[in-house]
Design a protein around this motif. Sequence first.
Motif, PDB file in Angstrom:
ATOM      1  N   SER A 186       5.056 -29.281 -15.919  1.00 40.10           N
ATOM      2  CA  SER A 186       5.955 -30.708 -16.241  1.00 40.10           C
ATOM      3  C   SER A 186       6.855 -30.145 -17.292  1.00 40.10           C
ATOM      4  CB  SER A 186       5.198 -31.607 -16.613  1.00 40.10           C
ATOM      5  OG  SER A 186       4.210 -31.349 -17.555  1.00 40.10           O
ATOM      6  N   SER A 187       7.149 -28.897 -17.756  1.00 37.79           N
ATOM      7  CA  SER A 187       7.982 -28.488 -19.024  1.00 37.79           C
ATOM      8  C   SER A 187       7.833 -27.051 -19.141  1.00 37.79           C
ATOM      9  CB  SER A 187       7.761 -29.130 -20.289  1.00 37.79           C
ATOM     10  OG  SER A 187       6.550 -28.907 -20.656  1.00 37.79           O
ATOM     11  N   THR A 194       7.425 -25.775 -21.793  1.00 42.45           N
ATOM     12  CA  THR A 194       6.262 -25.587 -23.019  1.00 42.45           C
ATOM     13  C   THR A 194       4.793 -25.770 -22.144  1.00 42.45           C
ATOM     14  OG1 THR A 194       7.429 -26.791 -24.663  1.00 42.45           O
ATOM     15  CG2 THR A 194       5.186 -27.090 -24.686  1.00 42.45           C
ATOM     16  N   ARG A 195       4.760 -26.605 -21.069  1.00 40.46           N
ATOM     17  CA  ARG A 195       3.495 -26.578 -20.653  1.00 40.46           C
ATOM     18  C   ARG A 195       3.209 -25.418 -19.729  1.00 40.46           C
ATOM     19  NH1 ARG A 195      -0.699 -29.544 -21.703  1.00 40.46           N
ATOM     20  NH2 ARG A 195       0.611 -31.393 -21.976  1.00 40.46           N
ATOM     21  N   HIS A 212       1.967 -22.965 -22.362  1.00 44.88           N
ATOM     22  CA  HIS A 212       0.597 -23.277 -22.670  1.00 44.88           C
ATOM     23  C   HIS A 212      -0.418 -22.855 -21.603  1.00 44.88           C
ATOM     24  CE1 HIS A 212       2.128 -26.267 -25.914  1.00 44.88           C
ATOM     25  NE2 HIS A 212       2.326 -25.256 -26.428  1.00 44.88           N
ATOM     26  N   SER A 250       8.362 -21.678 -30.512  1.00 48.75           N
ATOM     27  CA  SER A 250       7.337 -22.128 -30.839  1.00 48.75           C
ATOM     28  C   SER A 250       6.158 -22.351 -30.007  1.00 48.75           C
ATOM     29  CB  SER A 250       7.790 -23.438 -31.760  1.00 48.75           C
ATOM     30  OG  SER A 250       8.473 -24.524 -30.847  1.00 48.75           O
ATOM     31  N   HIS A 268       2.500 -21.752 -31.228  1.00 49.24           N
ATOM     32  CA  HIS A 268       1.450 -22.602 -31.083  1.00 49.24           C
ATOM     33  C   HIS A 268       0.199 -22.395 -30.018  1.00 49.24           C
ATOM     34  CE1 HIS A 268       4.651 -25.706 -32.608  1.00 49.24           C
ATOM     35  NE2 HIS A 268       3.964 -25.404 -33.652  1.00 49.24           N
ATOM     36  N   ALA A 269       0.445 -21.619 -28.971  1.00 47.15           N
ATOM     37  CA  ALA A 269      -0.657 -21.204 -28.208  1.00 47.15           C
ATOM     38  C   ALA A 269      -1.301 -20.154 -28.915  1.00 47.15           C
ATOM     39  CB  ALA A 269       0.105 -20.959 -26.907  1.00 47.15           C
ATOM     40  N   ALA A 271      -3.423 -22.009 -31.503  1.00 49.64           N
ATOM     41  CA  ALA A 271      -4.640 -22.503 -30.799  1.00 49.64           C
ATOM     42  C   ALA A 271      -5.754 -21.546 -30.493  1.00 49.64           C
ATOM     43  CB  ALA A 271      -3.988 -23.252 -29.621  1.00 49.64           C
ATOM     44  N   HIS A 285      15.390 -27.101 -17.640  1.00 47.79           N
ATOM     45  CA  HIS A 285      16.677 -27.866 -18.623  1.00 47.79           C
ATOM     46  C   HIS A 285      17.398 -26.701 -19.226  1.00 47.79           C
ATOM     47  CE1 HIS A 285      15.450 -28.231 -22.990  1.00 47.79           C
ATOM     48  NE2 HIS A 285      14.390 -27.968 -22.288  1.00 47.79           N
ATOM     49  N   SER A 314      15.251 -32.267 -16.924  1.00 43.94           N
ATOM     50  CA  SER A 314      13.945 -32.126 -17.676  1.00 43.94           C
ATOM     51  C   SER A 314      12.893 -32.411 -16.788  1.00 43.94           C
ATOM     52  CB  SER A 314      14.105 -33.372 -18.769  1.00 43.94           C
ATOM     53  OG  SER A 314      15.364 -33.343 -19.498  1.00 43.94           O
ATOM     54  N   GLY A 315      11.607 -32.015 -17.349  1.00 42.28           N
ATOM     55  CA  GLY A 315      10.584 -32.547 -16.653  1.00 42.28           C
ATOM     56  C   GLY A 315       9.887 -31.276 -15.737  1.00 42.28           C
ATOM     57  N   ALA A 330      -1.317 -26.991 -12.423  1.00 40.80           N
ATOM     58  CA  ALA A 330      -0.239 -27.858 -12.942  1.00 40.80           C
ATOM     59  C   ALA A 330      -0.941 -29.425 -12.741  1.00 40.80           C
ATOM     60  CB  ALA A 330       1.032 -27.626 -12.827  1.00 40.80           C
ATOM     61  N   ALA A 331      -1.700 -29.787 -13.393  1.00 38.96           N
ATOM     62  CA  ALA A 331      -2.180 -31.325 -12.906  1.00 38.96           C
ATOM     63  C   ALA A 331      -1.129 -32.310 -13.050  1.00 38.96           C
ATOM     64  CB  ALA A 331      -3.307 -31.545 -14.001  1.00 38.96           C
ATOM     65  N   SER A 385       3.769 -36.404 -19.000  1.00 38.68           N
ATOM     66  CA  SER A 385       4.369 -36.118 -18.059  1.00 38.68           C
ATOM     67  C   SER A 385       3.876 -36.353 -16.661  1.00 38.68           C
ATOM     68  CB  SER A 385       4.637 -34.550 -17.984  1.00 38.68           C
ATOM     69  OG  SER A 385       3.243 -33.727 -18.206  1.00 38.68           O
ATOM     70  N   THR A 424      -1.796 -38.464 -14.706  1.00 37.31           N
ATOM     71  CA  THR A 424      -2.986 -37.530 -14.689  1.00 37.31           C
ATOM     72  C   THR A 424      -2.944 -36.890 -16.160  1.00 37.31           C
ATOM     73  OG1 THR A 424      -2.827 -36.896 -12.354  1.00 37.31           O
ATOM     74  CG2 THR A 424      -3.967 -35.281 -13.755  1.00 37.31           C
ATOM     75  N   ARG A 425      -1.752 -36.473 -16.534  1.00 42.74           N
ATOM     76  CA  ARG A 425      -1.826 -35.699 -18.041  1.00 42.74           C
ATOM     77  C   ARG A 425      -2.274 -36.848 -19.096  1.00 42.74           C
ATOM     78  NH1 ARG A 425      -2.541 -30.842 -18.944  1.00 42.74           N
ATOM     79  NH2 ARG A 425      -1.015 -30.415 -17.471  1.00 42.74           N
ATOM     80  N   HIS A 478      -6.090 -36.996 -18.949  1.00 38.53           N
ATOM     81  CA  HIS A 478      -6.712 -35.628 -19.238  1.00 38.53           C
ATOM     82  C   HIS A 478      -6.651 -35.747 -20.942  1.00 38.53           C
ATOM     83  CE1 HIS A 478      -6.318 -33.493 -15.193  1.00 38.53           C
ATOM     84  NE2 HIS A 478      -7.042 -34.619 -15.296  1.00 38.53           N
ATOM     85  N   PRO A 514      -2.660 -26.543 -27.611  1.00 33.84           N
ATOM     86  CA  PRO A 514      -1.628 -26.092 -28.843  1.00 33.84           C
ATOM     87  C   PRO A 514      -0.847 -27.097 -29.397  1.00 33.84           C
ATOM     88  CG  PRO A 514      -1.536 -24.686 -26.773  1.00 33.84           C
ATOM     89  CD  PRO A 514      -2.254 -25.783 -26.483  1.00 33.84           C
ATOM     90  N   ALA A 515      -0.467 -27.062 -30.631  1.00 38.29           N
ATOM     91  CA  ALA A 515       0.298 -28.099 -31.506  1.00 38.29           C
ATOM     92  C   ALA A 515       1.605 -28.206 -30.803  1.00 38.29           C
ATOM     93  CB  ALA A 515       0.269 -27.427 -32.653  1.00 38.29           C
ATOM     94  N   GLY A 536       5.942 -30.576 -24.808  1.00 34.75           N
ATOM     95  CA  GLY A 536       7.163 -30.404 -24.005  1.00 34.75           C
ATOM     96  C   GLY A 536       8.411 -30.962 -24.263  1.00 34.75           C
ATOM     97  N   PHE A 537       9.478 -30.582 -23.685  1.00 33.00           N
ATOM     98  CA  PHE A 537      10.648 -31.485 -23.794  1.00 33.00           C
ATOM     99  C   PHE A 537      10.664 -32.713 -23.222  1.00 33.00           C
ATOM    100  CE2 PHE A 537      15.272 -31.793 -22.600  1.00 33.00           C
ATOM    101  CZ  PHE A 537      15.759 -31.629 -23.738  1.00 33.00           C
ATOM    102  N   GLU A 538      10.869 -33.564 -23.918  1.00 37.37           N
ATOM    103  CA  GLU A 538      10.843 -35.098 -23.381  1.00 37.37           C
ATOM    104  C   GLU A 538      11.849 -35.018 -22.131  1.00 37.37           C
ATOM    105  OE1 GLU A 538      11.785 -34.555 -26.408  1.00 37.37           O
ATOM    106  OE2 GLU A 538      10.374 -35.433 -27.891  1.00 37.37           O
ATOM    107  N   ASN A 539      11.496 -35.529 -21.090  1.00 39.69           N
ATOM    108  CA  ASN A 539      11.900 -35.965 -19.796  1.00 39.69           C
ATOM    109  C   ASN A 539      12.719 -37.328 -20.100  1.00 39.69           C
ATOM    110  OD1 ASN A 539      13.076 -36.166 -17.459  1.00 39.69           O
ATOM    111  ND2 ASN A 539      11.038 -35.873 -16.356  1.00 39.69           N
TER     112      ASN A 539
END
Lengths: 416, 416
Positions: free
Chosen positions: A25-26, A28-29, A32, A57, A61-62, A65, A154, A160-161, A187-188, B25, B28-29, B32, B178-179, B189-192
Amino acid sequence: MLLDAAREAAAEAVGCRPDELVFTSSGTRAVHTGVAGALAGRHRIGRHLIVSAVEHSSVLHAADAHEAGGGSVTQVGVDRKGRVTPESYAGALRPDTALACLQSANHEVGTVQPVAEVAALCRDAGVPLLVDAAQSLGWGPVEGDWSVLAASAHKWGGPSGVGLLVVRKGVRFAPQGPADERESGRAAGFENLPAIVAAAASLRAVRAAAEQEAVLLRELTERIRVRVPQSVPDVEVVGDPERRLPGIVTFSCLYVDGETLLHELDREGFSVSSGSSCTSSTLTPSHVLKAMGVLSEGNVRVSLPMGTAEEDVERFLAVLPGAVAGVREKLGAPAVAATVQRDVLVVDALGKRCPIPVIELAKVIGDVPVGGTVRVLSDDEAARLDIPAWCEMRGQEYVGEEPADRGSAYTVRRVS
Amino acid sequence: MLLDAAREAAAEAVGCRPDELVFTSSGTRAVHTGVAGALAGRHRIGRHLIVSAVEHSSVLHAADAHEAGGGSVTQVGVDRKGRVTPESYAGALRPDTALACLQSANHEVGTVQPVAEVAALCRDAGVPLLVDAAQSLGWGPVEGDWSVLAASAHKWGGPSGVGLLVVRKGVRFAPQGPADERESGRAAGFENLPAIVAAAASLRAVRAAAEQEAVLLRELTERIRVRVPQSVPDVEVVGDPERRLPGIVTFSCLYVDGETLLHELDREGFSVSSGSSCTSSTLTPSHVLKAMGVLSEGNVRVSLPMGTAEEDVERFLAVLPGAVAGVREKLGAPAVAATVQRDVLVVDALGKRCPIPVIELAKVIGDVPVGGTVRVLSDDEAARLDIPAWCEMRGQEYVGEEPADRGSAYTVRRVS
C-alpha cells in the motif's frame, strides 16, 4: 487478470519474475514488510542488521524497531558526497548479520550508491541485500545481485497508495503480522486495483521516456550546480557531482534561515524542500546532511520533474541570488569584517537558532588576530554540524566542542 | 487542508473527534493495527483477547497472530442466526482480558450484532471494545460506547486503498511496528490523498441516501427471503430475519454444489458469492456458516448495492429455481424415495465432496424403516456441518459422529 498484467509489467521494469513481486500500500510499507520479513527469515543466523546512515527514514525506523526488539544495528557512514564505500559494508558484515540495506540513490542529495558492488560482497558472505529503490526505479532497473527490493509508485510519478516489494526466489523470507491470503501473504488488505494498474502503466510510460529525459534533466541540474555558486556567495553544493540522479540538486547557503528562504522562493512560484533544522519539526538538521558532515543551514533541495522547462530553471537561477541576499540582510549576516581585535572572544548565541550562531561567529572572526580563537556558546543542535562545516568552507580551524553551563562551547581558531 | 477536511467529514460520519481518526491503507490494515495497538497498550493488564466466531478473517487472523505470539484467545459462539449474546461476552471476560472485538454486522449473512450492549458491559469491566464496522458504516454510525473502530471505504462504495481506524481518547494504544510520523503514528506510509478525499466524500454521499435506500433494499431482500423458499424446494435462508443489514441475503440449497450454481447464475448475469466448501480454495465451508451450525452446501450470498432495480431482483427470482433444479439433476439428487428397507444402512461417500455425501444420505434415508439408521462414511470436512444441518431441516435425528478407518462415520436415525 488486470492484477496479473500489472504484476508482469512491473516485474519486467524491475527485472524480476512476476511471482517475486507483490504490490503493497506504499513504499514505506514495502520497506517495513521487507526488512521485517527478511530479518525474521534469517533469525536463526543472527539479529544483526546493516544500514547506511543516509537511508530514508522508513529504513531507519525499521532499524530502530529491530533494535528496540533486541536486535543490533550497524550504521555505515558516508563520505562528504553522501556515498558509502563497498569496503565499509564489507567491514560491517558479521557472522550474525541477517540483512543489509542500501538505497539505490539518496533522496535528499541524489547521490547514487554502489549497489552492485555491495550486493556482490553481501552475496559472497551469504547475506541478503535489501535495496530501497524508491528514488531510482523510474530511471531504470537496479543493477547487481540484490535479494529484496522496495519502491514507491508516487516517486516515479504514479499514484499514491502503491508500493512494490520484490523478494528474489531462494531468499528466506517470513512475513510478519497477521496472515492474509492476498499478495502471497506479503501485503495484507484488499488490493487497490485501479491504483495498481495505474502504477504499472505509469512505470512503463516513465521508463519509455527515461533515457531521453535523463539527459535533459542532467543538463539542467548541472546548470544549477555550476551557476548557483557563481551567482550566490557562500554556497556549498552537496551530493556527488558525477554519480547522481538526473533530477535532484541540493545546496546549502551560509547565513541563511532555510525556512525563510523557502517562503521567499514559494512567493516566486518555486516549491523546493530543505534539510535545514529550521524547516523541520524536530529542530535538528536532516540526518543525511548530518551524516555527510556538510553545511545544513540555508539548505535547498531542487527536484526537477520529468518535462521541466529550461525557462523555469533559468527563472529560478535569476530569482535565487536576490532571495538569498534578502534573507541574509534580514538576519544581519556579515558583509564587512569588524575591526576590534582580541585574542579570545566569546560569542553568546544561547537560545538562538540556526543560522544565527554561525552568523555571529562569522561576524566576529575578523575581530581576533590570526591564531586567536572564538568560542561560540550555543544550545542549537545544528551548530554542532554547521560550525565545523563553516570552518571547512572558510579555511578556519575547528578546535572542538566542550560542554558548557548551557548547551556547548565550540572553539574556532582563526587561521587566515 | 484536504486531509484535514476529509478527516473532519469522516469523523462526523463516525461520530468521533477528528483527532481520534486516522486513514489507513485498507480495512484489513485498520483491523490489524487496531488489534495490535490496543493489545500492546494493555499488555500489563494481560494478554487475553475475545473475538466472536463469526468475525471477518482479518480479525481472526489478528487473533491467530496474537495467539502465536503467546497470547490467549476466546472465541464467542453465535446462535443459528449468527448472533452473539451480550451474556456470552460477559462470560468470556477475565481479569487479564486486554481487548474484546465484535463486528457491527456480519459480512456473510448480514446479522446485526448487539454492539451497544456488549460495549456497555465491556466498559463496566474496564475492557476496550474494538468494533469492525466495515459492513455497516455506510448505513449509519455504530451505536454504543465502543473504544476502537475499524472500517473500509470500498465497502461503502468508496475507493480501494482507504481504511479508517478510530481510537477514542483515553484508550491505551501503542502502535506496533516501525515508527512513522504520519497519521499520528498509526498508519505508516505516504498518505493516499486522492483516495482519502474520495473516501470521505463518498461516505458523506452514501450516508445522505442511506435512510431511503435502506427501506428499498430491505424490501427487496425480504422479497428474496420469502420467495426463494417458496419457489425452490429444500432451501434454508440463513441470518437473522429482523436484525440484519438492508442489502445482504444468504441462503443454502440442499443437494447443490455451490460452485456449479454460481457458474449457472453467472451465465445468467448474476454475480453472487458463496460460503460453500466447494467454492473455497481451502475445501472447508465458511467459518461463519460453520459457527452458526447451518447448512453450508449450495450456499448463495446475494449482495444488493444501493440503487438495485426491482426488475433485477425479479429476474433473479425467476431464474433461480431452474438453475438450482439443473444442478440437482446433474448431481442425481433424490426426487423419489427408494423402496428396499433395512434397519441399518451404510453409505460409503469416501472421496466424495460436498454436496455428494448429503445427497447420498437423502437418497437412502427412505430405505430404512422409521427407527432405523443410516451411517454415512465421509472424509469431506463439510459433511460434519451439513449432515446435522440436513437432519435439522428434515426432522431426522442426528445421532453423532465417530472416527472411521478413513474420515468419519455420521449416524442418522430416521424419525419420520
